[in-house]
Design a protein around this motif. Structure first.
Motif, PDB file in Angstrom:
ATOM      1  N   ALA A 113       0.929  -1.070   0.063  1.00 45.20           N
ATOM      2  CA  ALA A 113       0.084  -0.056   0.057  1.00 45.20           C
ATOM      3  C   ALA A 113       0.871   1.229  -0.090  1.00 45.20           C
ATOM      4  O   ALA A 113       0.680   2.326  -0.607  1.00 45.20           O
ATOM      5  CB  ALA A 113      -0.915   0.068   1.103  1.00 45.20           C
ATOM      6  N   ALA A 114       2.018   1.167   0.683  1.00 48.90           N
ATOM      7  CA  ALA A 114       2.906   2.302   0.963  1.00 48.90           C
ATOM      8  C   ALA A 114       3.532   2.712  -0.407  1.00 48.90           C
ATOM      9  O   ALA A 114       3.794   3.685  -0.901  1.00 48.90           O
ATOM     10  CB  ALA A 114       3.918   2.276   1.995  1.00 48.90           C
ATOM     11  N   THR A 115       3.992   1.648  -1.296  1.00 51.25           N
ATOM     12  CA  THR A 115       4.703   1.804  -2.435  1.00 51.25           C
ATOM     13  C   THR A 115       3.616   2.153  -3.569  1.00 51.25           C
ATOM     14  O   THR A 115       3.880   3.140  -4.187  1.00 51.25           O
ATOM     15  CB  THR A 115       5.130   0.317  -3.103  1.00 51.25           C
ATOM     16  OG1 THR A 115       6.039  -0.268  -2.136  1.00 51.25           O
ATOM     17  CG2 THR A 115       5.650   0.412  -4.398  1.00 51.25           C
ATOM     18  N   GLU A 116       2.409   1.690  -3.410  1.00 52.25           N
ATOM     19  CA  GLU A 116       1.280   2.202  -4.624  1.00 52.25           C
ATOM     20  C   GLU A 116       1.179   3.807  -4.235  1.00 52.25           C
ATOM     21  O   GLU A 116       1.006   4.691  -5.242  1.00 52.25           O
ATOM     22  CB  GLU A 116       0.183   1.534  -4.272  1.00 52.25           C
ATOM     23  CG  GLU A 116       0.046   0.197  -4.831  1.00 52.25           C
ATOM     24  CD  GLU A 116      -1.218  -0.635  -5.047  1.00 52.25           C
ATOM     25  OE1 GLU A 116      -2.080   0.300  -4.757  1.00 52.25           O
ATOM     26  OE2 GLU A 116      -1.229  -1.781  -5.052  1.00 52.25           O
ATOM     27  N   GLU A 117       1.123   3.996  -2.983  1.00 55.16           N
ATOM     28  CA  GLU A 117       0.962   5.739  -2.677  1.00 55.16           C
ATOM     29  C   GLU A 117       2.194   6.439  -2.891  1.00 55.16           C
ATOM     30  O   GLU A 117       1.992   7.551  -3.596  1.00 55.16           O
ATOM     31  CB  GLU A 117       0.631   5.621  -1.126  1.00 55.16           C
ATOM     32  CG  GLU A 117       0.641   7.333  -0.667  1.00 55.16           C
ATOM     33  CD  GLU A 117       0.581   7.493   0.687  1.00 55.16           C
ATOM     34  OE1 GLU A 117       0.052   8.513   1.057  1.00 55.16           O
ATOM     35  OE2 GLU A 117       0.654   6.352   1.414  1.00 55.16           O
TER      36      GLU A 117
END
Length: 342
Positions: free
Chosen positions: A324-328
Motif C-alpha cells: 500500500a505504501a509503495t502504491e501511494e
C-alpha cells in the motif's frame, strides 16, 4: 525529463516471494496510471535481494498489462545467457509491443549463477564484449553467424526481425549498466547509453557521462548520437509530507532487506567479498536521492539532471517494503513531483 520506476521485486524480511512479485507487478500497473514514463526490472538469481530471475519474462507480462508504459530490463545478466537467445526474446517483445521494450544488459557479478547455468567465470571476467557484440548484431542484422572464442555457428536468419515492428527504430533500445571506466568505454564505442547505479552520486555520474562522451568521440560515433544519448540514472525515491518521515520509512525497512538480500550472494570461486553496512548504505541513499517532500524530490531530480546531463531516471519506489505504501509513493510521484519537472 522522463521518470520511471526501478523494480527489484525485493523480498523484505517476513515476506513471501509471491508477495514480493505481486508488489512488483502492481508497481508497474500503478506507474502507468500515475503517468510515469517507464518501469525498469531487475534480475537476480537465488537471493531474496530480488525475486525476479528473468527480467525479460516479467517484462513480457507487464507489456501485456500496460498500453503506454515503456518496460525495460535493468538488467538482463548477459554472462549467464546465450546472447542469441536473449536477442530473440528482445526482438519478440519489441515487435509485439510496438517498440515499448528496452533491453538493459550488464555483467552481473562473480556469483554461483555462473556455475549453475554452466557459463563459467570466464564469461563474467572476459566474455562480456563478445556477448554484447553478438547480441547487437542479432538485433540489427537480417542474418547472423559467429566465429568467436565463445560462440561459433553457421549463419542463420534472424526471426523475428526487430525491423518489422511498426516503430521509428529498427530494433529495441539497448542500455549497458556501467560501473567502471572499462564498461563506460565498451558502451561508448558502440554508441549505447549507460545505466548508472544508485550507489553513486551526481559528481561521479557526471564524470562517467563526460568519459562516455570522450570515448564516443574518439571512436568516431556520430555527433547527434553522442548529444542525444539517453543515459539512465538509477536512484531511490520516497515521498512524504516531511523529509524525516520519508527517510524513516526507508531506514526502518531497507537495512533488514539489504542485510538479508546482499548477504545471500555466494561467489562462484570462493573469493572474499565485502558487504556494505546496510544502515550506512540506506543513509547514503537517502542523502543522494529524492527522499522527502514532493518539492524536495522534484528539486533533487532537476539538480541531478542539470549536474550530469542525464534526463532519464529509474527510481526504486518499493523501499518501504509495503504494498500500500509503495502504491501511494508511486501515485504521489506522478501527481505531486512530475508536474514540477515539466
Amino acid at each position: 525529463m522522463r521518470v520511471g520506476s526501478f523494480v527489484l521485486a525485493a523480498q523484505f524480511p517476513g515476506q513471501g516471494q509471491g508477495e514480493a512479485l505481486h508488489r512488483a507487478v502492481r508497481t508497474a500497473e500503478v506507474a502507468e496510471e500515475a503517468g510515469l514514463d517507464a518501469v525498469w526490472l531487475a534480475e537476480h538469481h537465488f537471493v531474496p535481494y530480488g525475486t525476479c530471475p528473468s527480467a525479460v519474462t516479467l517484462a513480457a507480462l507487464l507489456l501485456g498489462r500496460t498500453r503506454r508504459l515503456r518496460v525495460g530490463t535493468a538488467v538482463s545478466v548477459l554472462p549467464t545467457v546465450h546472447p542469441v537467445a536473449l536477442g530473440e526474446q528482445a526482438a519478440l517483445l519489441h515487435v509485439t509491443s510496438g517498440g515499448r521494450f528496452s533491453l538493459g544488459v550488464g555483467r552481473g557479478g562473480p556469483w554461483v549463477d555462473l556455475e549453475v547455468f554452466g557459463t563459467g567465470l570466464d564469461a563474467y571476467e572476459h566474455g562480456f564484449p563478445e556477448s554484447l557484440d553478438l547480441l547487437m548484431r542479432w538485433l540489427r542484422e537480417p542474418s547472423v553467424g559467429a566465429s568467436g572464442e565463445r560462440f561459433a555457428f553457421r549463419e542463420v536468419p534472424v526471426v523475428p526481425r526487430p525491423s518489422e515492428a511498426l516503430t521509428e527504430v529498427s530494433g529495441p533500445e539497448v542500455v549497458v549498466a556501467c560501473t567502471s571506466p572499462a564498461s563506460v568505454r565498451l558502451a561508448a564505442e558502440r554508441g549505447l547509453p549507460m545505466l548508472l547505479g544508485m550507489h553513486v552520486g551526481d559528481e561521479e555520474k557526471a564524470e562517467m557521462v563526460a568519459l562516455w562522451r570522450r570515448f564516443a568521440e574518439a571512436s568516431g560515433r556520430p555527433g547527434d548520437e553522442i548529444r542525444d544519448a539517453g543515459h539512465v540514472s538509477a536512484g531511490v525515491c520516497q515521498i512524504a509530507d516531511r523529509r524525516t518521515d520519508a527517510a524513516e520509512a526507508l531506514l526502518k525497512a531497507m537495512p533488514g532487506w539489504l542485510r538479508q538480500g546482499l548477504g545471500a550472494h555466494v561467489t562462484v570461486d570462493g573469493r572474499a567479498r565485502r558487504m556494505r553496512d546496510p544502515l550506512a548504505y540506506t543513509e547514503l541513499l537517502c542523502g543522494l536521492h529524492p527522499v522527502g517532500t514532493p518539492r524536495l524530490c522534484a528539486d533533487r531530480l532537476a539538480a541531478t539532471s542539470e549536474r550530469t546531463g542525464i534526463s532519464r531516471f529509474a527510481l526504486l519506489v518499493e523501499g518501504s517494503g509495503d504494498l500500500a505504501a509503495t502504491e501511494e509513493n508511486v501515485r504521489r510521484l506522478g501527481a505531486e513531483v512530475l508536474p514540477h519537472l515539466g
